[in-house]
Design an enzyme around this catalytic site. Structure first.
Site, short mmCIF file in Angstrom:
data_model
loop_
_atom_site.label_atom_id
_atom_site.label_comp_id
_atom_site.label_asym_id
_atom_site.label_seq_id
_atom_site.Cartn_x
_atom_site.Cartn_y
_atom_site.Cartn_z
N THR A 322 0.82 -1.22 0.00
CA THR A 322 0.00 0.00 0.00
C THR A 322 0.85 1.26 0.00
O THR A 322 2.05 1.23 0.28
CB THR A 322 -0.92 0.05 1.24
OG1 THR A 322 -0.10 0.22 2.41
CG2 THR A 322 -1.75 -1.21 1.38
N CYS A 323 0.20 2.39 -0.29
CA CYS A 323 0.90 3.68 -0.38
C CYS A 323 0.96 4.36 0.97
O CYS A 323 0.65 5.56 1.09
CB CYS A 323 0.20 4.57 -1.39
SG CYS A 323 0.10 3.81 -3.00
N ASP A 324 1.29 3.62 2.00
CA ASP A 324 1.44 4.20 3.33
C ASP A 324 2.79 3.75 3.84
O ASP A 324 3.09 2.56 3.85
CB ASP A 324 0.32 3.69 4.24
CG ASP A 324 0.31 4.42 5.57
OD1 ASP A 324 1.39 4.60 6.17
OD2 ASP A 324 -0.78 4.79 6.04
#
Ligand SMILES: *Cc1c(COP(=O)(O)O)cnc(C)c1O
Length: 375
Positions: A322-324
């Site tokens: 994910t983009c975290d």
């Protein structure tokens, strides 16, 4: 990994990531706990893996259930276990949920504060209530400390108050911390509990039940003591502090019943380096903290990983898709993986049956919740 799980993965080739749970392992774990700790009633902690096949299996085997919410209670009732096999064990409940549970016949409730006791007195009159003791959770890889329980002096006063409010002051509970690696932690907790039994006896209240909580481990990277050693440690503590006059005993295993029963199959999405002179490779999987591996928070739970490759290995930093930037699984603790590992390879995450599906986000970045199969 069991033969049933390998066969399923080989024949069905399910899309990854996915969890595959062998129900026979859960049944074996349940029976082993019953065998080694026959005097304790088992209340399966539903949150560890709330899937219907798991609840159905355990309901069929005669288990009782530790629940935290309306939805968990509903799933137990749907599995055909009666309300008399349910404990509403969350110490943080809305009064209307207490009333709802009471209406459905639930008569066993946890509390650790005066305000919760007042809700119970109104919404569940006459019910059996038990007070949760604060623990330090030393030795636990996934501590449940601070947030739950009150100290012994307060517990004593609250149980007296429970009687005065028309409730049935039934017993004491504690949780020594999840993935508890030390056998001696029940000794401390049972000692405190026995002292409370005496103190309340002097106040004219005869407590009847000790809820020993969960905490028994699953086997991740490090070896753990076997269930019979835990059972012996618990029984030794009980007989040391209560003698032959044992109260009713409850255990609430979650992780130890379902953890070892499941394997997550994942896939390598990307392998990269951050600079030419850095040794460690970054390996990005199609599952991360938000896809079900939330217990890698602070690298607390260290799963056993398997790839289909062998040969020389090198250090890796493992991360999710994910983009975290919080979605890094292991960086401080350096895992080793084969140097021959390639994008598209499968990675198996062992002993992943507990606290994975129930922790996976609904749709973060468009990734679907962790899918589970039961074989
Ligand atoms: C989570 C929980 C359990 C289960 O703990 P495990 O360490 O998974 O066995 C038991 N009792 C209560 C009250 C819990 O909140």
């Amino acid at each position: 990994m069991t033969a049933k799980i390998s066969r399923f993965l080989a024949n069905d080739e399910p899309d990854t990531p996915c969890l595959v749970v062998d129900l026979d392992v859960i049944e074996g774990n349940y029976r082993a706990l019953r065998r080694y700790l026959p005097v304790a009633q088992v209340y399966y902690a539903v949150k560890a893996n709330p899937a219907a096949p798991v609840i159905d299996l355990l309901a069929g085997l005669g288990s009782c259930f530790d629940t935290a919410s309306r939805a968990e209670i509903e799933s137990v009732l749907e599995a055909g276990a009666g309300a008399e096999r349910i404990s509403f064990g969350n110490t943080i409940k809305k009064q209307r949920d207490i009333a709802w549970a009471y209406e459905r016949g639930v008569r066993l409730f946890a509390f650790d504060s005066e305000a919760e006791l007042e809700k119970l007195a109104v919404a569940a009159p006459g019910s059996k209530v038990f007070c949760r003791l604060l623990m330090n959770c030393e030795g636990a890889d996934w501590p449940l400390s601070r947030k739950f329980g009150c100290d012994a002096q307060m517990a004593k006063d609250l149980l007296i108050q429970a009687r005065d409010l028309g409730l049935d002051p039934y017993g004491i509970s504690f949780h020594v911390g999840s993935q508890q690696t030390r056998l001696d932690q029940w000794e401390v907790a049972v000692g405190k509990t026995a002292m409370l039994f005496s103190a309340l006896n002097e106040a004219g209240i005869e407590l009847k039940m000790v809820n020993l909580g969960g905490g028994l481990p699953a086997r991740y990277r490090d070896d753990v003591e076997s269930v019979d050693r835990y059972a012996t440690a618990i029984m030794d503590a009980m007989t040391r502090h209560f003698g032959n006059d044992l109260p009713q005993m409850i255990v609430e295993p979650g992780r130890s019943l379902v953890g070892d029963a499941g394997v997550i199959e994942a896939e390598v999405v990307l392998i990269s380096r951050k600079s030419y002179d850095e040794d460690a490779r970054w390996v990005y999987l199609d599952i991360g903290k938000f896809g079900g591996l939330a217990e890698t928070m602070d690298e607390s739970i260290k799963y056993r990983l398997e790839t289909g490759r062998d040969g020389p290995t090198g250090p890796v930093i493992l991360a999710g898709p994910t983009c975290d930037s919080a979605d890094i699984l292991y960086e401080k603790f350096q895992y080793q993986m084969p140097l021959s590992l390639k994008v598209g390879d499968k990675v198996r995450i062992l002993a992943a049956g507990a606290y994975t599906t129930s922790y996976s986000a609904v749709n973060f970045n468009g990734f679907a919740p962790l899918k589970a199969y039961f074989v």
